[in-house]
Design a protein around this motif. Structure first.
Motif, PDB file in Angstrom:
ATOM      1  N   ALA A  36       0.867  -1.171  -0.066  1.00 33.35           N
ATOM      2  CA  ALA A  36       0.048  -0.052  -0.176  1.00 33.35           C
ATOM      3  C   ALA A  36       1.028   1.431   0.078  1.00 33.35           C
ATOM      4  O   ALA A  36       0.565   2.381  -0.810  1.00 33.35           O
ATOM      5  CB  ALA A  36      -0.966   0.286   1.273  1.00 33.35           C
ATOM      6  N   VAL A  37       2.044   1.205   0.796  1.00 32.04           N
ATOM      7  CA  VAL A  37       2.944   2.191   0.724  1.00 32.04           C
ATOM      8  C   VAL A  37       3.385   2.671  -0.468  1.00 32.04           C
ATOM      9  O   VAL A  37       3.668   3.666  -0.930  1.00 32.04           O
ATOM     10  CB  VAL A  37       3.847   2.212   1.802  1.00 32.04           C
ATOM     11  N   PHE A  38       4.258   1.406  -0.821  1.00 34.53           N
ATOM     12  CA  PHE A  38       5.233   1.495  -2.029  1.00 34.53           C
ATOM     13  C   PHE A  38       4.417   1.478  -3.504  1.00 34.53           C
ATOM     14  O   PHE A  38       5.030   1.969  -4.595  1.00 34.53           O
ATOM     15  CB  PHE A  38       6.204   0.645  -2.106  1.00 34.53           C
ATOM     16  N   ILE A  39       3.304   0.932  -3.690  1.00 34.55           N
ATOM     17  CA  ILE A  39       2.403   1.068  -4.942  1.00 34.55           C
ATOM     18  C   ILE A  39       1.260   1.762  -4.853  1.00 34.55           C
ATOM     19  O   ILE A  39       0.984   2.441  -5.628  1.00 34.55           O
ATOM     20  CB  ILE A  39       2.339  -0.612  -5.296  1.00 34.55           C
ATOM     21  N   GLY A  40       0.527   1.352  -3.798  1.00 40.34           N
ATOM     22  CA  GLY A  40      -0.990   2.124  -3.699  1.00 40.34           C
ATOM     23  C   GLY A  40      -0.835   3.602  -3.697  1.00 40.34           C
ATOM     24  O   GLY A  40      -1.625   4.216  -4.534  1.00 40.34           O
ATOM     25  N   PHE A  41      -0.175   3.922  -2.686  1.00 38.80           N
ATOM     26  CA  PHE A  41       0.053   5.619  -2.744  1.00 38.80           C
ATOM     27  C   PHE A  41       0.336   6.218  -4.232  1.00 38.80           C
ATOM     28  O   PHE A  41      -0.333   7.033  -4.604  1.00 38.80           O
ATOM     29  CB  PHE A  41       1.159   5.840  -1.750  1.00 38.80           C
ATOM     30  N   ALA A  42       1.507   5.761  -4.816  1.00 37.89           N
ATOM     31  CA  ALA A  42       1.813   6.318  -6.014  1.00 37.89           C
ATOM     32  C   ALA A  42       0.717   6.200  -7.237  1.00 37.89           C
ATOM     33  O   ALA A  42       0.493   6.917  -8.059  1.00 37.89           O
ATOM     34  CB  ALA A  42       3.011   5.814  -6.570  1.00 37.89           C
ATOM     35  N   ILE A  43       0.238   5.075  -7.358  1.00 35.65           N
ATOM     36  CA  ILE A  43      -0.749   4.554  -8.170  1.00 35.65           C
ATOM     37  C   ILE A  43      -2.168   5.573  -8.014  1.00 35.65           C
ATOM     38  O   ILE A  43      -2.607   6.343  -8.819  1.00 35.65           O
ATOM     39  CB  ILE A  43      -1.182   3.256  -8.391  1.00 35.65           C
ATOM     40  N   LEU A  44      -2.495   5.538  -6.764  1.00 32.60           N
ATOM     41  CA  LEU A  44      -3.850   6.433  -6.410  1.00 32.60           C
ATOM     42  C   LEU A  44      -3.238   7.723  -6.498  1.00 32.60           C
ATOM     43  O   LEU A  44      -4.534   8.625  -7.305  1.00 32.60           O
ATOM     44  CB  LEU A  44      -3.881   6.296  -4.800  1.00 32.60           C
ATOM     45  N   LEU A  45      -2.230   8.627  -6.288  1.00 32.44           N
ATOM     46  CA  LEU A  45      -2.015   9.767  -6.656  1.00 32.44           C
ATOM     47  C   LEU A  45      -2.202  10.077  -8.240  1.00 32.44           C
ATOM     48  O   LEU A  45      -2.388  11.046  -8.726  1.00 32.44           O
ATOM     49  CB  LEU A  45      -0.749  10.356  -6.215  1.00 32.44           C
ATOM     50  N   GLY A  46      -1.389   9.061  -8.974  1.00 31.40           N
ATOM     51  CA  GLY A  46      -1.338   9.047 -10.423  1.00 31.40           C
ATOM     52  C   GLY A  46      -2.733   9.277 -11.033  1.00 31.40           C
ATOM     53  O   GLY A  46      -2.924  10.119 -11.858  1.00 31.40           O
ATOM     54  N   GLU A  47      -3.536   8.566 -10.406  1.00 35.95           N
ATOM     55  CA  GLU A  47      -5.040   8.545 -10.804  1.00 35.95           C
ATOM     56  C   GLU A  47      -5.787   9.831 -10.610  1.00 35.95           C
ATOM     57  O   GLU A  47      -6.524  10.425 -11.519  1.00 35.95           O
ATOM     58  CB  GLU A  47      -6.049   7.413 -10.363  1.00 35.95           C
ATOM     59  N   LEU A  48      -5.369  10.383  -9.337  1.00 34.33           N
ATOM     60  CA  LEU A  48      -5.954  11.662  -8.941  1.00 34.33           C
ATOM     61  C   LEU A  48      -5.459  12.743  -9.991  1.00 34.33           C
ATOM     62  O   LEU A  48      -6.395  13.757 -10.563  1.00 34.33           O
ATOM     63  CB  LEU A  48      -5.832  11.893  -7.744  1.00 34.33           C
ATOM     64  N   VAL A  49      -4.231  12.715 -10.216  1.00 34.78           N
ATOM     65  CA  VAL A  49      -3.669  13.734 -11.270  1.00 34.78           C
ATOM     66  C   VAL A  49      -4.209  13.475 -12.466  1.00 34.78           C
ATOM     67  O   VAL A  49      -4.713  14.507 -13.193  1.00 34.78           O
ATOM     68  CB  VAL A  49      -1.982  13.509 -11.145  1.00 34.78           C
ATOM     69  N   ILE A  50      -4.191  12.572 -13.056  1.00 36.89           N
ATOM     70  CA  ILE A  50      -4.652  12.228 -14.670  1.00 36.89           C
ATOM     71  C   ILE A  50      -6.304  12.685 -14.372  1.00 36.89           C
ATOM     72  O   ILE A  50      -6.608  13.502 -15.314  1.00 36.89           O
ATOM     73  CB  ILE A  50      -4.529  10.811 -14.966  1.00 36.89           C
ATOM     74  N   GLY A  51      -7.138  12.298 -13.673  1.00 36.68           N
ATOM     75  CA  GLY A  51      -8.545  12.502 -13.541  1.00 36.68           C
ATOM     76  C   GLY A  51      -8.485  13.937 -13.670  1.00 36.68           C
ATOM     77  O   GLY A  51      -9.599  14.572 -14.231  1.00 36.68           O
ATOM     78  N   ARG A  52      -8.104  14.710 -12.569  1.00 36.75           N
ATOM     79  CA  ARG A  52      -8.349  16.185 -12.441  1.00 36.75           C
ATOM     80  C   ARG A  52      -7.760  16.852 -13.670  1.00 36.75           C
ATOM     81  O   ARG A  52      -8.354  17.718 -14.028  1.00 36.75           O
ATOM     82  CB  ARG A  52      -7.730  16.498 -11.247  1.00 36.75           C
ATOM     83  N   TYR A  53      -6.556  16.476 -14.403  1.00 37.24           N
ATOM     84  CA  TYR A  53      -6.162  17.230 -15.397  1.00 37.24           C
ATOM     85  C   TYR A  53      -7.009  17.033 -16.669  1.00 37.24           C
ATOM     86  O   TYR A  53      -7.479  18.328 -17.201  1.00 37.24           O
ATOM     87  CB  TYR A  53      -4.828  16.515 -15.709  1.00 37.24           C
ATOM     88  N   THR A  54      -7.580  16.133 -16.880  1.00 40.00           N
ATOM     89  CA  THR A  54      -8.086  15.665 -18.173  1.00 40.00           C
ATOM     90  C   THR A  54      -9.539  15.956 -17.958  1.00 40.00           C
ATOM     91  O   THR A  54     -10.561  16.464 -18.622  1.00 40.00           O
ATOM     92  CB  THR A  54      -8.306  14.293 -18.722  1.00 40.00           C
ATOM     93  N   GLY A  55     -10.159  15.813 -16.561  1.00 39.82           N
ATOM     94  CA  GLY A  55     -11.615  16.088 -16.303  1.00 39.82           C
ATOM     95  C   GLY A  55     -12.486  15.105 -17.207  1.00 39.82           C
ATOM     96  O   GLY A  55     -13.875  15.257 -17.254  1.00 39.82           O
ATOM     97  N   LYS A  56     -11.967  13.834 -17.391  1.00 38.41           N
ATOM     98  CA  LYS A  56     -12.624  12.790 -18.302  1.00 38.41           C
ATOM     99  C   LYS A  56     -12.814  11.603 -17.710  1.00 38.41           C
ATOM    100  O   LYS A  56     -11.943  11.292 -16.588  1.00 38.41           O
ATOM    101  CB  LYS A  56     -11.959  12.702 -19.667  1.00 38.41           C
ATOM    102  N   GLY A  57     -13.482  10.742 -18.079  1.00 35.03           N
ATOM    103  CA  GLY A  57     -13.616   9.274 -17.626  1.00 35.03           C
ATOM    104  C   GLY A  57     -12.159   8.549 -18.165  1.00 35.03           C
ATOM    105  O   GLY A  57     -11.483   9.053 -18.699  1.00 35.03           O
ATOM    106  N   VAL A  58     -12.157   7.133 -17.609  1.00 31.36           N
ATOM    107  CA  VAL A  58     -10.952   6.620 -17.957  1.00 31.36           C
ATOM    108  C   VAL A  58     -10.595   6.322 -19.422  1.00 31.36           C
ATOM    109  O   VAL A  58      -9.324   6.592 -19.695  1.00 31.36           O
ATOM    110  CB  VAL A  58     -10.906   5.167 -16.858  1.00 31.36           C
ATOM    111  N   VAL A  59     -11.273   5.951 -20.192  1.00 31.83           N
ATOM    112  CA  VAL A  59     -11.119   5.918 -21.617  1.00 31.83           C
ATOM    113  C   VAL A  59     -10.409   7.024 -22.431  1.00 31.83           C
ATOM    114  O   VAL A  59      -9.627   6.989 -22.875  1.00 31.83           O
ATOM    115  CB  VAL A  59     -12.300   5.271 -22.505  1.00 31.83           C
ATOM    116  N   LEU A  60     -11.366   8.133 -22.173  1.00 31.82           N
ATOM    117  CA  LEU A  60     -10.827   9.465 -22.656  1.00 31.82           C
ATOM    118  C   LEU A  60      -9.540  10.133 -22.235  1.00 31.82           C
ATOM    119  O   LEU A  60      -8.937  10.698 -22.823  1.00 31.82           O
ATOM    120  CB  LEU A  60     -12.203  10.193 -22.768  1.00 31.82           C
TER     121      LEU A  60
END
Ligand code: PHE
Length: 456
Positions: A36-60
């Protein structure tokens, strides 16, 4: 808070204790925390970054960032269906237990009081009709909430409901820990046992904990990305990631503190499989005397709320992707019709998994999995979600790089804490760890039996 509601669900409540039980207890717990510390954190942060940047769902989102990665978005879409296939059944089980305990308050003969919890559970899950009915009820509930525009409502409710659930869990922990024989459960969870690695093979424990982590934190399939697409630019994404992971993990460990002591106190097997939660909890409720039925009803009511707030997240990934694709093709979004069609597909899958009755049907089985629940679970959390996370970490770590992350994270003057750590995780630790997770999942999936890895 909506993202916390979507993260906390049956993954923590049902999945964590049962998977910890089947994978050596303490060893699983430690590996889980490390991952959770070494993989979960970075992946979750990555998703939050991408989602907020694009403002779109996963495919787009993937399509916007790198055309070649669009297939990762589609994998998220497929994961959504695989998850719904068994999640709706488990949600249905919870509704069944909620109503059974409710009946017991009035002494009705349709309850579970006075019956052996193991027999009651077996009678229910092996009855394809009853189990399918509750599965469909759960899917309908999810659909109605999404279509009725009361999603915001249920999410606001879950802001109150999650803390209430935590309080109920605390009460159950006290009850479980004071049962005679409960101590063995604590030992199972907290006493190091290297032989568990030797008996099972460390790669099995590692991959089971890894898959469970993707499932429980809701990462690798775009759910958090989709939620983040609605997030305000003021929000501190680091703080959000840390909070979501800590809350989610604490709830999982607390559930372990109920189920494990109860399992040992009532002479059950920790490796008893997917029924572990339902049977052990019912034992605990029955040990609470006349108050037990009421408490059982109350507890399952909040569990259903937690489960629904997770299933709407899965459903959101699926519907948003489908609608986005309609828009790309120049068709009208038609949200309601699309949602109904997709819910129908999910319900059919759910009925299929229910009719399998945790492997009691004579259905042909794919690969080495004993139940269709586990097959769908492995397809999602064992294969597609880790793969999705792998491609995302490569995209963020190597292709887009730290500049891309920094721009989004430092919006509104927020500071990018743990920058070096995040980059090392995204570039090296997450990809390497995920490859091991996938390797172990394949081993279990196809029964390859990578013998030598057992002795590490
Ligand atoms: N994390 C949720 C749970 O623990 C399940 C989930 C997975 C929800 C993926 C959304 C997306 O129950």
């Amino acid at each position: 808070m909506a993202a916390v509601g979507s993260a906390v669900g049956l993954g923590n409540i049902w999945g964590f204790p049962y998977k910890m039980g089947s994978n050596g207890g303490f060893n699983f717990l430690v590996v889980y925390l490390v991952l959770a510390v070494f993989i979960g954190f970075a992946i979750l942060l990555g998703e939050l970054v991408i989602g907020r940047y694009t403002g779109k769902g996963v495919v787009l989102s993937y399509n916007m960032l790198a055309k070649k990665y669009t297939f990762v978005g589609w994998m998220g879409f497929l994961s959504g269906f695989c998850l719904l296939a068994f999640y709706t059944m488990l949600g249905g089980y919870c509704i069944r237990y909620m109503t059974a305990n409710f009946m017991d308050i009035f002494g009705s003969k349709y309850g579970v009081a006075g019956r052996n919890p193991g027999d009651f559970f077996a009678g229910f899950f092996s009855d394809p009709v009853a189990s399918s009915i509750f599965t469909v009820i759960f899917m309908l509930l999810t659909l109605l909430i999404v279509m009725g525009g009361i999603r915001g409502g249920i999410e606001r409710f879950s802001v109150v409901a999650m803390p209430v659930l935590v309080v109920l869990i605390l009460v159950l922990i006290v009850k479980a820990l004071t049962l005679p024989g409960a101590f063995a459960g604590l030992e199972f969870m907290f006493k190091p046992r290297m032989d568990a690695f030797r008996d099972m093979g460390w790669i099995k424990v590692f991959s089971a904990a890894g898959g469970q982590m993707f499932f429980s934190i809701s990462i690798g399939m775009g759910a958090m990305m989709t939620y983040s697409s609605y997030l305000n630019k003021k929000e501190d994404l680091i703080k959000n990631s840390v909070f979501i992971i800590i809350f989610d993990t604490v709830v999982a460990i607390m559930m372990g503190l109920i189920v494990m002591p109860a399992v040992f106190a009532f002479g059950m097997e920790p490796g008893g499989g997917p029924g572990l939660l339902f049977v052990s909890l019912q034992h605990v409720f029955q040990s609470m005397g006349t108050f037990g039925a009421f408490f059982g009803f109350l507890f399952y009511f909040f569990v259903v709320v937690a489960a629904v707030s997770s299933s709407i997240a899965m459903f959101e990934v699926v519907t948003t992707s489908a609608i986005n694709m309609r828009e790309v093709k120049g068709k009208a979004p038609n949200r309601k019709a699309t949602a109904v069609k997709l819910a129908l597909v999910a319900a059919v899958l759910g009925i299929f998994v229910s009719a399998d009755g945790l492997g009691t049907s004579k259905f042909p089985h794919l690969f080495a999995q004993p139940t269709w629940l586990e097959t769908f679970d492995l397809l999602a959390e064992g294969i597609m979600m880790p793969l999705g996370a792998l491609f995302m970490s490569l995209l963020l770590g190597w292709k887009l790089g730290p500049e891309f992350l920094r721009d989004e994270i430092t919006e509104n003057g927020n500071v990018w804490r743990f920058e070096k750590f995040t980059m090392i995780c995204l570039r090296v630790l997450a990809p390497a760890g995920i490859i091991f997770i996938l390797f172990g999942q394949m081993d279990g999936f196809f029964n390859l039996n990578f013998g030598p890895f057992k002795f590490f």
